[in-house]
Enzyme design. Sequence first.
Site, short mmCIF file in Angstrom:
data_model
loop_
_atom_site.label_atom_id
_atom_site.label_comp_id
_atom_site.label_asym_id
_atom_site.label_seq_id
_atom_site.Cartn_x
_atom_site.Cartn_y
_atom_site.Cartn_z
N THR A 139 0.85 -1.19 0.00
CA THR A 139 0.00 0.00 0.00
C THR A 139 0.88 1.24 0.00
OG1 THR A 139 -1.65 -1.22 1.25
CG2 THR A 139 -1.83 1.19 1.28
N CYS B 33 -2.76 -2.19 9.05
CA CYS B 33 -3.26 -1.48 7.86
C CYS B 33 -4.14 -0.29 8.18
CB CYS B 33 -4.00 -2.46 6.97
SG CYS B 33 -3.01 -3.89 6.55
N LEU C 136 -19.75 -3.68 10.22
CA LEU C 136 -20.50 -2.86 11.18
C LEU C 136 -20.56 -3.59 12.51
CD1 LEU C 136 -23.43 -1.37 9.04
CD2 LEU C 136 -21.36 -0.23 9.82
C1 UGA Z 1 -7.60 -4.74 6.15
C2 UGA Z 1 -8.61 -4.77 4.99
O1 UGA Z 1 -9.84 -5.36 5.43
C3 UGA Z 1 -8.05 -5.53 3.80
O2 UGA Z 1 -8.97 -5.47 2.72
C4 UGA Z 1 -6.72 -4.91 3.39
O3 UGA Z 1 -6.11 -5.63 2.32
C5 UGA Z 1 -5.77 -4.91 4.58
O4 UGA Z 1 -6.37 -4.18 5.68
C6 UGA Z 1 -4.49 -4.24 4.14
O5 UGA Z 1 -4.53 -3.04 3.83
O6 UGA Z 1 -3.46 -4.92 4.00
P1 UGA Z 1 -6.83 -6.51 8.03
O7 UGA Z 1 -6.17 -5.34 8.67
O8 UGA Z 1 -6.04 -7.75 7.83
O9 UGA Z 1 -7.40 -6.09 6.57
O10 UGA Z 1 -8.08 -6.93 8.92
P2 UGA Z 1 -9.66 -6.58 8.98
O11 UGA Z 1 -10.40 -7.84 8.96
O12 UGA Z 1 -10.03 -5.57 7.98
O13 UGA Z 1 -9.79 -5.96 10.45
C7 UGA Z 1 -9.15 -4.74 10.81
C8 UGA Z 1 -9.57 -4.32 12.20
O14 UGA Z 1 -10.92 -3.86 12.22
C9 UGA Z 1 -9.51 -5.43 13.25
O15 UGA Z 1 -8.96 -4.91 14.44
C10 UGA Z 1 -10.96 -5.83 13.46
O16 UGA Z 1 -11.20 -6.34 14.74
C11 UGA Z 1 -11.65 -4.49 13.25
N1 UGA Z 1 -13.07 -4.63 12.83
C12 UGA Z 1 -13.38 -5.18 11.63
C13 UGA Z 1 -14.09 -4.13 13.65
O17 UGA Z 1 -13.82 -3.61 14.75
N2 UGA Z 1 -15.39 -4.22 13.23
C14 UGA Z 1 -15.71 -4.78 12.03
O18 UGA Z 1 -16.92 -4.82 11.71
C15 UGA Z 1 -14.70 -5.27 11.22
#
Ligand code: UGA
Length: 433
Positions: free
Chosen positions: A124, A263, A253
């Site tokens: 990124t 990220c 959500l």
């Molecule tokens: C995120 C993006 O979802 C990917 O599409 C992207 O490729 C990646 O960053 C990146 O830029 O490399 P990631 O950080 O691995 O992926 O994990 P996520 O599943 O997106 O979760 C990120 C954070 O948000 C976690 O701490 C999770 O607990 C939190 N989260 C997620 C929430 O608090 N609520 C939600 O509804 C979803």
Amino acid sequence: MDKFRIGIIGTGYVGLVTGACLSDMGHTVYCMDIDEKVIKDLKSGQLPIYEPGLAELVAQGKERGNLFFTTYIEEVTDNCEIIYLAVGTPQSLDGGADLSQIYEAARSIRDSARRHTIVVTKSTVPVGTGGGLQHLLAEREDNEVSFSYVANPEFLREGSAIKDFLEPDRIIIGSSDEESLDKMESIYRPLGVPMVRTDVKSAEMIKYASNAFLATKISFINEIANVCEEVGADIDVVVQGMGMDKRIGTSFLKAGIGYGGSCFPKDVQALKQLAGNTGYVFQLLNSVIEVNNLQKSRMLVKIKKKLGGLYGATIGLWGLSFKPNTDDIREASSLVLIKLLLNEGVKVKVYDPVAMEKCRLLHKGVHYCQDPYQVAEGCDALILVTEWDCFLDLDYTRILKSMNRPYIFDGRNALEHLKLRALGFEYEGVGRK
Ligand code: UGA
């Protein structure tokens, strides 16, 4: 289907998953990293990261003979016509992205290339980086060597990285060179997913805008959850009801103690910085970041209120990684909570199925336990920080009996609150009635 010889620079989450998946798709892949230990371990079958299914995929690639690991850039440039950049772009001191690794990697390709090479950025990078990299590569061009450049941002998530790579919602490829775009399309065509062909800057922006939007959804729903707590509404039903509107949907959500990881925190900050550098103040992102930071201290205030003070209390944390199915603790909510609790004179006990070793390197003054039950023993309160499956189906009666006081704080709204309350727990979620 065309088969290519592909190089990958960087063997972190994105690089290693990309390399293993491309070899699975039949390409010959050379993964390169400057870290000699990482490459030595990979050659002997040991992975530097925990990602479900990845060890098996790497082993298969090595057995098939189309997945190689090296510390020598020449091995990559001698063999490969397409080279992906998948090195880290961590946050720099000014909040922007630190691009030193990506420029270093591009420089090493430029200096050792022997043929026309397509350089593809998976990392990124801020909008405009592709332009800078193209200039750098062009410094070398001669009769034998030339470069074309493609921006190909990755959207995989840790914990479900292989599935996300092989079954993405879309693939973005940006370049000014049509022939390179054709080649990239032929690599991804077998996946059978929509592809967007565009220019480099738009491709770079799609990645930042996507991550910032997802982070915005999380901060938005966390604020709604906070208001639900104040007015006596229930976030689970609110999201269900909102999500029935097709324009909204329910994904991303899930209210909780905020987003973490390598990220969202850095990319939201970097996009804010990028806009700021042009003179544009991205107001919304200021709030997204602030809400995310406040969400953790809000949890602490709740616990303090319930326990009637924190000093001398024993509090257990279930989960350390920033989300389940990864050992990554970068920007994890657990780290913030541990620090806040230790500062308040709390005895902190923790357990995580895979992230304990990484946490041990950062925090010495914490009690590392063998399982979720040991964490609970003698605790005044438990906090579910990461919704690993292993915390969701436990003998909660045994847990309650072993605790000093019956408080359980669900930072991910993942536990069955009605069941826990019926057992005698004092349960608090985020915006849950
Ligand atoms: C995120 C993006 O979802 C990917 O599409 C992207 O490729 C990646 O960053 C990146 O830029 O490399 P990631 O950080 O691995 O992926 O994990 P996520 O599943 O997106 O979760 C990120 C954070 O948000 C976690 O701490 C999770 O607990 C939190 N989260 C997620 C929430 O608090 N609520 C939600 O509804 C979803």
